[in-house]
Design a protein around this motif. Sequence first.
Motif, PDB file in Angstrom:
ATOM      1  N   MET A 135       0.848  -1.169   0.000  1.00 53.48           N
ATOM      2  CA  MET A 135       0.000   0.000   0.000  1.00 53.48           C
ATOM      3  C   MET A 135       0.896   1.235   0.000  1.00 53.48           C
ATOM      4  SD  MET A 135      -2.810   1.136   2.879  1.00 53.48           S
ATOM      5  CE  MET A 135      -3.359  -0.522   3.000  1.00 53.48           C
ATOM      6  N   LEU A 136       0.658   2.126  -0.929  1.00 51.75           N
ATOM      7  CA  LEU A 136       1.423   3.351  -1.018  1.00 51.75           C
ATOM      8  C   LEU A 136       0.935   4.363  -0.002  1.00 51.75           C
ATOM      9  CD1 LEU A 136       1.599   3.736  -4.884  1.00 51.75           C
ATOM     10  CD2 LEU A 136       3.355   2.850  -3.362  1.00 51.75           C
ATOM     11  N   ASN A 137       1.850   5.229   0.396  1.00 56.87           N
ATOM     12  CA  ASN A 137       1.475   6.283   1.331  1.00 56.87           C
ATOM     13  C   ASN A 137       0.597   7.293   0.599  1.00 56.87           C
ATOM     14  OD1 ASN A 137       1.303   7.860   3.545  1.00 56.87           O
ATOM     15  ND2 ASN A 137       3.439   8.487   3.569  1.00 56.87           N
ATOM     16  N   GLY A 138      -0.587   7.477   1.059  1.00 55.31           N
ATOM     17  CA  GLY A 138      -1.549   8.386   0.446  1.00 55.31           C
ATOM     18  C   GLY A 138      -2.851   8.303   1.212  1.00 55.31           C
ATOM     19  N   PRO A 139      -3.917   8.822   0.644  1.00 57.88           N
ATOM     20  CA  PRO A 139      -5.206   8.812   1.349  1.00 57.88           C
ATOM     21  C   PRO A 139      -5.652   7.417   1.774  1.00 57.88           C
ATOM     22  CG  PRO A 139      -5.328  10.243  -0.559  1.00 57.88           C
ATOM     23  CD  PRO A 139      -4.001   9.535  -0.632  1.00 57.88           C
ATOM     24  N   SER A 140      -5.450   6.416   0.921  1.00 56.24           N
ATOM     25  CA  SER A 140      -5.924   5.071   1.270  1.00 56.24           C
ATOM     26  C   SER A 140      -5.192   4.513   2.489  1.00 56.24           C
ATOM     27  CB  SER A 140      -5.791   4.127   0.074  1.00 56.24           C
ATOM     28  OG  SER A 140      -4.436   3.986  -0.303  1.00 56.24           O
ATOM     29  N   LEU A 141      -3.920   4.828   2.634  1.00 54.54           N
ATOM     30  CA  LEU A 141      -3.165   4.384   3.809  1.00 54.54           C
ATOM     31  C   LEU A 141      -3.759   4.997   5.075  1.00 54.54           C
ATOM     32  CD1 LEU A 141      -0.752   3.039   5.274  1.00 54.54           C
ATOM     33  CD2 LEU A 141       0.521   5.130   4.813  1.00 54.54           C
ATOM     34  N   HIS A 142      -4.038   6.281   5.041  1.00 55.37           N
ATOM     35  CA  HIS A 142      -4.568   6.968   6.218  1.00 55.37           C
ATOM     36  C   HIS A 142      -5.980   6.487   6.542  1.00 55.37           C
ATOM     37  CE1 HIS A 142      -1.150   9.663   6.531  1.00 55.37           C
ATOM     38  NE2 HIS A 142      -1.183   9.737   5.208  1.00 55.37           N
ATOM     39  N   ILE A 143      -6.775   6.271   5.531  1.00 54.64           N
ATOM     40  CA  ILE A 143      -8.150   5.803   5.748  1.00 54.64           C
ATOM     41  C   ILE A 143      -8.146   4.403   6.343  1.00 54.64           C
ATOM     42  CG2 ILE A 143     -10.294   5.117   4.589  1.00 54.64           C
ATOM     43  CD1 ILE A 143      -9.696   7.473   2.607  1.00 54.64           C
ATOM     44  N   SER A 144      -7.354   3.495   5.755  1.00 56.48           N
ATOM     45  CA  SER A 144      -7.336   2.119   6.274  1.00 56.48           C
ATOM     46  C   SER A 144      -6.709   2.058   7.666  1.00 56.48           C
ATOM     47  CB  SER A 144      -6.622   1.179   5.301  1.00 56.48           C
ATOM     48  OG  SER A 144      -5.284   1.563   5.112  1.00 56.48           O
ATOM     49  N   SER A 145      -5.675   2.870   7.933  1.00 53.99           N
ATOM     50  CA  SER A 145      -5.064   2.906   9.269  1.00 53.99           C
ATOM     51  C   SER A 145      -6.058   3.413  10.301  1.00 53.99           C
ATOM     52  CB  SER A 145      -3.825   3.806   9.267  1.00 53.99           C
ATOM     53  OG  SER A 145      -2.844   3.317   8.402  1.00 53.99           O
ATOM     54  N   CYS A 146      -6.829   4.414   9.919  1.00 53.16           N
ATOM     55  CA  CYS A 146      -7.852   4.962  10.819  1.00 53.16           C
ATOM     56  C   CYS A 146      -8.944   3.922  11.074  1.00 53.16           C
ATOM     57  CB  CYS A 146      -8.440   6.232  10.229  1.00 53.16           C
ATOM     58  SG  CYS A 146      -9.629   7.048  11.310  1.00 53.16           S
ATOM     59  N   ASP A 147      -9.423   3.281   9.997  1.00 57.46           N
ATOM     60  CA  ASP A 147     -10.460   2.259  10.140  1.00 57.46           C
ATOM     61  C   ASP A 147     -10.007   1.108  11.028  1.00 57.46           C
ATOM     62  OD1 ASP A 147     -12.113   3.734   8.509  1.00 57.46           O
ATOM     63  OD2 ASP A 147     -11.787   2.501   6.719  1.00 57.46           O
ATOM     64  N   ALA A 148      -8.696   0.805  10.994  1.00 58.25           N
ATOM     65  CA  ALA A 148      -8.153  -0.294  11.799  1.00 58.25           C
ATOM     66  C   ALA A 148      -7.859   0.134  13.235  1.00 58.25           C
ATOM     67  CB  ALA A 148      -6.885  -0.829  11.145  1.00 58.25           C
ATOM     68  N   GLY A 149      -8.043   1.414  13.551  1.00 55.25           N
ATOM     69  CA  GLY A 149      -7.779   1.895  14.912  1.00 55.25           C
ATOM     70  C   GLY A 149      -6.301   2.016  15.222  1.00 55.25           C
ATOM     71  N   MET A 150      -5.467   2.175  14.193  1.00 52.72           N
ATOM     72  CA  MET A 150      -4.019   2.212  14.378  1.00 52.72           C
ATOM     73  C   MET A 150      -3.479   3.610  14.665  1.00 52.72           C
ATOM     74  SD  MET A 150      -3.134  -0.413  11.271  1.00 52.72           S
ATOM     75  CE  MET A 150      -1.401  -0.090  11.255  1.00 52.72           C
ATOM     76  N   LEU A 151      -4.214   4.647  14.316  1.00 53.05           N
ATOM     77  CA  LEU A 151      -3.738   6.020  14.473  1.00 53.05           C
ATOM     78  C   LEU A 151      -3.949   6.516  15.897  1.00 53.05           C
ATOM     79  CD1 LEU A 151      -5.050   7.633  11.171  1.00 53.05           C
ATOM     80  CD2 LEU A 151      -2.812   6.622  11.628  1.00 53.05           C
ATOM     81  N   SER A 152      -3.014   7.311  16.379  1.00 50.53           N
ATOM     82  CA  SER A 152      -3.125   7.890  17.715  1.00 50.53           C
ATOM     83  C   SER A 152      -4.171   8.986  17.711  1.00 50.53           C
ATOM     84  CB  SER A 152      -1.780   8.477  18.153  1.00 50.53           C
ATOM     85  OG  SER A 152      -1.939   9.234  19.338  1.00 50.53           O
ATOM     86  N   PRO A 153      -5.194   8.876  18.559  1.00 53.93           N
ATOM     87  CA  PRO A 153      -6.192   9.945  18.626  1.00 53.93           C
ATOM     88  C   PRO A 153      -5.612  11.249  19.173  1.00 53.93           C
ATOM     89  CG  PRO A 153      -6.681   8.241  20.248  1.00 53.93           C
ATOM     90  CD  PRO A 153      -5.522   7.753  19.429  1.00 53.93           C
ATOM     91  N   LYS A 154      -4.502  11.167  19.909  1.00 52.58           N
ATOM     92  CA  LYS A 154      -3.850  12.364  20.448  1.00 52.58           C
ATOM     93  C   LYS A 154      -2.935  13.023  19.411  1.00 52.58           C
ATOM     94  CE  LYS A 154      -3.759  10.322  25.014  1.00 52.58           C
ATOM     95  NZ  LYS A 154      -2.935   9.444  25.832  1.00 52.58           N
ATOM     96  N   GLY A 155      -2.627  12.289  18.333  1.00 55.08           N
ATOM     97  CA  GLY A 155      -1.735  12.838  17.322  1.00 55.08           C
ATOM     98  C   GLY A 155      -0.292  12.903  17.763  1.00 55.08           C
ATOM     99  N   ARG A 156       0.081  12.071  18.750  1.00 56.98           N
ATOM    100  CA  ARG A 156       1.446  12.029  19.279  1.00 56.98           C
ATOM    101  C   ARG A 156       1.890  10.584  19.401  1.00 56.98           C
ATOM    102  NH1 ARG A 156       3.356  15.891  22.969  1.00 56.98           N
ATOM    103  NH2 ARG A 156       5.286  14.759  22.580  1.00 56.98           N
ATOM    104  N   CYS A 157       3.145  10.314  19.111  1.00 59.37           N
ATOM    105  CA  CYS A 157       3.706   8.982  19.297  1.00 59.37           C
ATOM    106  C   CYS A 157       4.376   8.904  20.665  1.00 59.37           C
ATOM    107  CB  CYS A 157       4.753   8.678  18.221  1.00 59.37           C
ATOM    108  SG  CYS A 157       4.059   8.368  16.607  1.00 59.37           S
ATOM    109  N   PHE A 158       4.145   7.840  21.358  1.00 56.67           N
ATOM    110  CA  PHE A 158       4.809   7.572  22.633  1.00 56.67           C
ATOM    111  C   PHE A 158       5.430   6.178  22.519  1.00 56.67           C
ATOM    112  CE2 PHE A 158       1.475  10.606  23.697  1.00 56.67           C
ATOM    113  CZ  PHE A 158       2.188  11.557  24.408  1.00 56.67           C
ATOM    114  N   THR A 159       6.451   6.078  21.698  1.00 54.52           N
ATOM    115  CA  THR A 159       7.083   4.800  21.410  1.00 54.52           C
ATOM    116  C   THR A 159       7.610   4.151  22.686  1.00 54.52           C
ATOM    117  OG1 THR A 159       7.709   5.720  19.279  1.00 54.52           O
ATOM    118  CG2 THR A 159       8.801   3.685  19.950  1.00 54.52           C
ATOM    119  N   PHE A 160       7.283   2.872  22.878  1.00 50.97           N
ATOM    120  CA  PHE A 160       7.716   2.071  24.023  1.00 50.97           C
ATOM    121  C   PHE A 160       7.284   2.691  25.352  1.00 50.97           C
ATOM    122  CE2 PHE A 160      11.016   1.336  20.716  1.00 50.97           C
ATOM    123  CZ  PHE A 160      10.598   0.070  20.366  1.00 50.97           C
ATOM    124  N   ASP A 161       6.178   3.384  25.368  1.00 54.11           N
ATOM    125  CA  ASP A 161       5.671   4.032  26.576  1.00 54.11           C
ATOM    126  C   ASP A 161       4.230   3.560  26.802  1.00 54.11           C
ATOM    127  OD1 ASP A 161       4.296   6.156  28.201  1.00 54.11           O
ATOM    128  OD2 ASP A 161       6.287   7.061  28.117  1.00 54.11           O
TER     129      ASP A 161
END
Length: 96
Positions: free
Chosen positions: A1-27
Amino acid sequence: MLNGPSLHISSCDAGMLSPKGRCFTFDEKGDGFVPAEAIGVVLLKRLSDAERDGHPIYGVIRVGGPIQDGKTNGITAPSAASQAQLQMDVYKRFEY
């Protein structure tokens, strides 16, 4: 899957995106990832070729190994056991 609208839509649908818009890696505050755009280039060259061509040498990769063993549910669920085994295998093959 290429980075573009479809990536963001499918990531959002899968619940993978941070609702806070911040990464807290290993936290424990981590609640998803935040897509970002960037470009990086690493030029790898055989040591003998770099020496022959007079190029600066910043590091030497002496040994490596593949991490994907095909036994996970995908990128969202990496296999800790496989990652640990890879490290053990690489350390055993590495020679000073």
